[in-house]
Write a protein that holds these residues in place. Structure first.
Motif, PDB file in Angstrom:
ATOM      1  N   TRP A  36     -21.891  -7.473  19.801  1.00  0.00           N
ATOM      2  CA  TRP A  36     -22.576  -9.082  18.725  1.00  0.00           C
ATOM      3  C   TRP A  36     -24.340  -8.726  18.638  1.00  0.00           C
ATOM      4  CZ3 TRP A  36     -21.193 -13.249  20.011  1.00  0.00           C
ATOM      5  CH2 TRP A  36     -21.878 -14.633  20.031  1.00  0.00           C
ATOM      6  N   GLY A  37     -25.114  -7.739  19.811  1.00  0.00           N
ATOM      7  CA  GLY A  37     -26.509  -7.850  18.868  1.00  0.00           C
ATOM      8  C   GLY A  37     -26.648  -6.785  17.830  1.00  0.00           C
ATOM      9  N   ARG A  51     -35.582  -6.973  22.140  1.00  0.00           N
ATOM     10  CA  ARG A  51     -35.173  -5.370  22.196  1.00  0.00           C
ATOM     11  C   ARG A  51     -34.594  -6.000  20.816  1.00  0.00           C
ATOM     12  NH1 ARG A  51     -38.842  -3.417  24.304  1.00  0.00           N
ATOM     13  NH2 ARG A  51     -38.517  -2.754  26.384  1.00  0.00           N
ATOM     14  N   GLN A  52     -33.866  -6.779  20.251  1.00  0.00           N
ATOM     15  CA  GLN A  52     -32.614  -7.316  19.926  1.00  0.00           C
ATOM     16  C   GLN A  52     -33.599  -7.484  18.214  1.00  0.00           C
ATOM     17  OE1 GLN A  52     -30.950 -11.134  18.652  1.00  0.00           O
ATOM     18  NE2 GLN A  52     -28.777  -9.887  18.369  1.00  0.00           N
ATOM     19  N   LEU A  53     -34.551  -7.249  18.348  1.00  0.00           N
ATOM     20  CA  LEU A  53     -35.614  -8.059  17.071  1.00  0.00           C
ATOM     21  C   LEU A  53     -35.934  -6.525  16.580  1.00  0.00           C
ATOM     22  CD1 LEU A  53     -36.461 -11.320  17.560  1.00  0.00           C
ATOM     23  CD2 LEU A  53     -35.832 -11.023  16.543  1.00  0.00           C
ATOM     24  N   GLU A  54     -36.920  -5.835  17.757  1.00  0.00           N
ATOM     25  CA  GLU A  54     -36.861  -4.686  17.251  1.00  0.00           C
ATOM     26  C   GLU A  54     -36.038  -3.685  16.333  1.00  0.00           C
ATOM     27  OE1 GLU A  54     -40.117  -3.324  21.543  1.00  0.00           O
ATOM     28  OE2 GLU A  54     -38.425  -3.287  21.261  1.00  0.00           O
ATOM     29  N   LEU A  59     -38.451  -1.321  14.351  1.00  0.00           N
ATOM     30  CA  LEU A  59     -40.220  -0.844  14.606  1.00  0.00           C
ATOM     31  C   LEU A  59     -40.150  -0.013  16.441  1.00  0.00           C
ATOM     32  CD1 LEU A  59     -41.169  -4.478  15.361  1.00  0.00           C
ATOM     33  CD2 LEU A  59     -43.003  -2.723  13.877  1.00  0.00           C
ATOM     34  N   PRO A  60     -40.333   0.942  16.694  1.00  0.00           N
ATOM     35  CA  PRO A  60     -40.507   2.192  17.734  1.00  0.00           C
ATOM     36  C   PRO A  60     -40.240   0.872  18.959  1.00  0.00           C
ATOM     37  CG  PRO A  60     -42.603   2.045  16.326  1.00  0.00           C
ATOM     38  CD  PRO A  60     -42.136   1.231  16.243  1.00  0.00           C
ATOM     39  N   VAL A 114     -38.713 -14.929  14.201  1.00  0.00           N
ATOM     40  CA  VAL A 114     -39.544 -13.804  13.768  1.00  0.00           C
ATOM     41  C   VAL A 114     -40.889 -13.581  14.774  1.00  0.00           C
ATOM     42  CG1 VAL A 114     -41.256 -13.810  12.279  1.00  0.00           C
ATOM     43  CG2 VAL A 114     -39.159 -15.586  12.095  1.00  0.00           C
ATOM     44  N   LEU A 115     -40.060 -11.661  14.981  1.00  0.00           N
ATOM     45  CA  LEU A 115     -41.081 -11.353  15.689  1.00  0.00           C
ATOM     46  C   LEU A 115     -42.754 -11.131  14.860  1.00  0.00           C
ATOM     47  CD1 LEU A 115     -40.470  -9.694  17.920  1.00  0.00           C
ATOM     48  CD2 LEU A 115     -40.578  -7.267  16.434  1.00  0.00           C
TER      49      LEU A 115
END
Length: 233
Positions: A36-37, A51-54, A59-60, A114-115
């Motif tokens: 899903w993620g 966490r999904q956007l990271e 990104l670290p 948007v991150l």
């Protein structure tokens, strides 16, 4: 040695039918969450969406230093500042720190967030938060803001904080707001809801603006004065 391992294996606890069914169900659920993620589908909690956007931005992994709400859709969360003021957060947000950078996301549109990534210096660091926040400064009066700045790394002895914002709007018009009071959400984390310019400006109007931050001690003495620029993501 092989005989010893074989003996241990044979003495392992045996799961019954219900135990095996529960184990298999947990494995299926874990796999479903991963799939899903992986495909960018909306996550059920603010932290999981963050966490999904990271991962999507490669990104670290960061350390979450503040999050305003647990769920990422539906509910309006309440945040109590250190002075007892309650703030209603219509769009939960999450802020994390990794190395010399700050990540932030406002969960206002599930699956389409948007991150933002911003630099983190040595002193107080401004982080734009584009979500609607409401508070009651006095009985019978409610104020709302869709443009907010969160400051990290504020000294713990700060009792009061003020912020000036000075920027040029599209078209060259100057916009200045002085002495906007901040709310201490927790140690080191202060939020400044900003009064927007009149008219239909986008929520990121203050990115690139000059700011002056003043921090005061309990006795009213100036603790720190800092000027800088609100960096764009």
């Amino acid at each position: 040695m092989k005989g010893a391992w074989r003996a241990l294996w044979e003495r392992r606890p045996r799961l019954g039918h219900k135990g095996r069914a529960a184990r298999n169900l947990l494995l299926v659920l874990a796999l479903a969450v991963l799939v899903w993620g992986q495909y960018g589908c909306p996550m059920p909690t603010a932290e999981m969406a963050f966490r999904q956007l990271e991962g999507q931005y490669l990104l670290p992994r960061s350390e979450i230093v503040y999050q305003s709400g647990f769920w990422n859709t539906g509910d309006i969360g309440s945040v109590e500042s250190r002075d007892g003021t309650y703030l209603s957060v219509f769009d939960p947000f999450v802020v994390g720190v990794a190395q010399n950078r700050v990540y932030s996301v406002t969960l206002d549109r599930p699956g389409r967030q948007v991150l933002g990534v911003f630099p983190l210096g040595e002193g107080p660091a401004p982080v734009p938060i584009n979500g609607v926040i409401a508070w009651v400064p006095e009985p019978g009066r409610t104020r709302m803001s869709g443009c907010n700045l969160l400051f990290l790394q504020i000294p713990g002895e700060t009792a009061r904080a003020e912020l000036d914002v000075d920027t040029a709007l599209p078209g060259g018009e100057r916009f200045l707001r002085r002495a906007q009071e901040g709310f201490c959400l927790e140690d080191g984390v202060w939020l400044f809801p900003l009064e927007s310019p009149e008219g239909g400006w986008s929520g990121d109007w203050y990115e690139g603006a000059a700011y002056t931050l003043r921090l005061y001690r309990e006795d009213g003495a100036l603790l720190l004065g800092q000027s800088g620029t609100v960096r764009e993501s």
